[in-house]
Scaffold this active site. Sequence first.
Site, PDB file in Angstrom:
ATOM      1  N   ARG A   1      13.780  -4.034  10.972  1.00  0.00           N
ATOM      2  CA  ARG A   1      12.962  -3.175  11.798  1.00  0.00           C
ATOM      3  C   ARG A   1      12.257  -4.073  12.803  1.00  0.00           C
ATOM      4  NH1 ARG A   1       8.916   0.304   8.170  1.00  0.00           N
ATOM      5  NH2 ARG A   1       7.411  -0.605   9.584  1.00  0.00           N
TER       6      ARG A   1
ATOM      7  N   LYS B   1       0.823  -1.215   0.000  1.00  0.00           N
ATOM      8  CA  LYS B   1       0.000   0.000   0.000  1.00  0.00           C
ATOM      9  C   LYS B   1       0.855   1.262   0.000  1.00  0.00           C
ATOM     10  CE  LYS B   1      -0.908   0.213   4.969  1.00  0.00           C
ATOM     11  NZ  LYS B   1       0.302   0.976   5.313  1.00  0.00           N
TER      12      LYS B   1
ATOM     13  N   ARG C   1       0.811  -8.212  13.915  1.00  0.00           N
ATOM     14  CA  ARG C   1       0.253  -7.049  13.216  1.00  0.00           C
ATOM     15  C   ARG C   1      -0.905  -7.467  12.310  1.00  0.00           C
ATOM     16  NH1 ARG C   1       5.260  -4.422  10.336  1.00  0.00           N
ATOM     17  NH2 ARG C   1       3.825  -2.834   9.636  1.00  0.00           N
TER      18      ARG C   1
ATOM     19  N   ARG D   1      12.610  -8.174   4.365  1.00  0.00           N
ATOM     20  CA  ARG D   1      13.102  -6.786   4.346  1.00  0.00           C
ATOM     21  C   ARG D   1      14.185  -6.560   5.395  1.00  0.00           C
ATOM     22  NH1 ARG D   1       7.472  -3.451   3.763  1.00  0.00           N
ATOM     23  NH2 ARG D   1       7.567  -3.431   6.033  1.00  0.00           N
TER      24      ARG D   1
ATOM     25  N   ARG E   1      -7.448   3.107  10.563  1.00  0.00           N
ATOM     26  CA  ARG E   1      -7.229   1.665  10.688  1.00  0.00           C
ATOM     27  C   ARG E   1      -8.229   1.016  11.621  1.00  0.00           C
ATOM     28  NH1 ARG E   1      -0.896   0.021  10.935  1.00  0.00           N
ATOM     29  NH2 ARG E   1      -0.363   1.240   9.126  1.00  0.00           N
TER      30      ARG E   1
HETATM   31  P1  AMP Z   1       2.896   1.300   9.005  1.00  0.00           P
HETATM   32  O1  AMP Z   1       4.192   1.947   8.588  1.00  0.00           O
HETATM   33  O2  AMP Z   1       1.692   1.924   8.363  1.00  0.00           O
HETATM   34  O3  AMP Z   1       2.916  -0.197   8.879  1.00  0.00           O
HETATM   35  O4  AMP Z   1       2.742   1.608  10.571  1.00  0.00           O
HETATM   36  C1  AMP Z   1       3.720   1.190  11.494  1.00  0.00           C
HETATM   37  C2  AMP Z   1       3.141   1.195  12.886  1.00  0.00           C
HETATM   38  O5  AMP Z   1       2.673   2.522  13.243  1.00  0.00           O
HETATM   39  C3  AMP Z   1       1.906   0.305  13.092  1.00  0.00           C
HETATM   40  O6  AMP Z   1       2.260  -1.045  13.356  1.00  0.00           O
HETATM   41  C4  AMP Z   1       1.249   0.972  14.294  1.00  0.00           C
HETATM   42  O7  AMP Z   1       1.928   0.657  15.503  1.00  0.00           O
HETATM   43  C5  AMP Z   1       1.469   2.448  14.017  1.00  0.00           C
HETATM   44  N1  AMP Z   1       0.361   3.069  13.220  1.00  0.00           N
HETATM   45  C6  AMP Z   1       0.441   3.599  11.968  1.00  0.00           C
HETATM   46  N2  AMP Z   1      -0.752   4.087  11.571  1.00  0.00           N
HETATM   47  C7  AMP Z   1      -1.604   3.851  12.587  1.00  0.00           C
HETATM   48  C8  AMP Z   1      -3.004   4.098  12.786  1.00  0.00           C
HETATM   49  N3  AMP Z   1      -3.764   4.670  11.839  1.00  0.00           N
HETATM   50  N4  AMP Z   1      -3.547   3.714  13.972  1.00  0.00           N
HETATM   51  C9  AMP Z   1      -2.818   3.144  14.936  1.00  0.00           C
HETATM   52  N5  AMP Z   1      -1.509   2.864  14.813  1.00  0.00           N
HETATM   53  C10 AMP Z   1      -0.896   3.212  13.655  1.00  0.00           C
END
Ligand code: AMP
Length: 222
Positions: A162, A13, A173, A127, A88
């Site tokens: 990471r 995405k 996740r 990754r 989310r």
């Molecule tokens: P991402 O890079 O989008 O995979 O986000 C990495 C991490 O940031 C996620 O695993 C969450 O811990 C946090 N995160 C990002 N966006 C959100 C959101 N909309 N709501 C809650 N946590 C978020």
Amino acid sequence: MRLIFIGPPGSGKGTQAKRLSERLDLLHFATGDLLRDAIRNDTDAGRLASTYVDAGQLVPDHVVNEFVKEVFSLKQGPEHFVMDGYPRTIGQAKWFDKFLKQEHLDLDAVIFLSVADEEIIKRISARWSCSQPSCRTTYNTASKPPKKAGVCDACGSALSQREDDKAETVRKRLDIFHASYDELLEHYRKQGMLVEVPGVGNIEDIYRSIEAALKQSVQAKA
Ligand code: AMP
């Protein structure tokens, strides 16, 4: 154009949302990046978010909504955007609906990039990146492996993953994602906003499918 991009972690995405933002001239609004910046800069909100992000858990709605509000409240707040990784949860979606209404900003579509869990686990645990902060070169053990396993080609430092890219954390996740996204998708399906696109295949082909599906959806609403 105002879009929301929904997809499980590792569905691609981020790549597709970035491409859409560049080609359609939209602000790419990635809450994951914003949260990671806040953590790196050691802000109050960053400290609050870090335990959740490192554990692969969702940051509480009010913390994330506040981030979104802050960006939209800037003088040059976004008119046209693609939200990547937000909302989310159903709580975030309802808050964002109200917020957009109040700002007189209508959404055009919600794109859902669908990819099977096993494929995602395979992709994310491949990754790796250089642990040297001034280098940070990224690798993929399947598609772009380093010449020597675990060592950066560019600077010779050790590669690391990471915390939230480790297989065990990825599974967590995905569980969290599944627990809330059915309701979220239903929410936007009811609004006639949902556009589902399979996120498998080559990046440009997926992008073209997204563009075609978007065009069809916008024409159907006109
Ligand atoms: P991402 O890079 O989008 O995979 O986000 C990495 C991490 O940031 C996620 O695993 C969450 O811990 C946090 N995160 C990002 N966006 C959100 C959101 N909309 N709501 C809650 N946590 C978020």
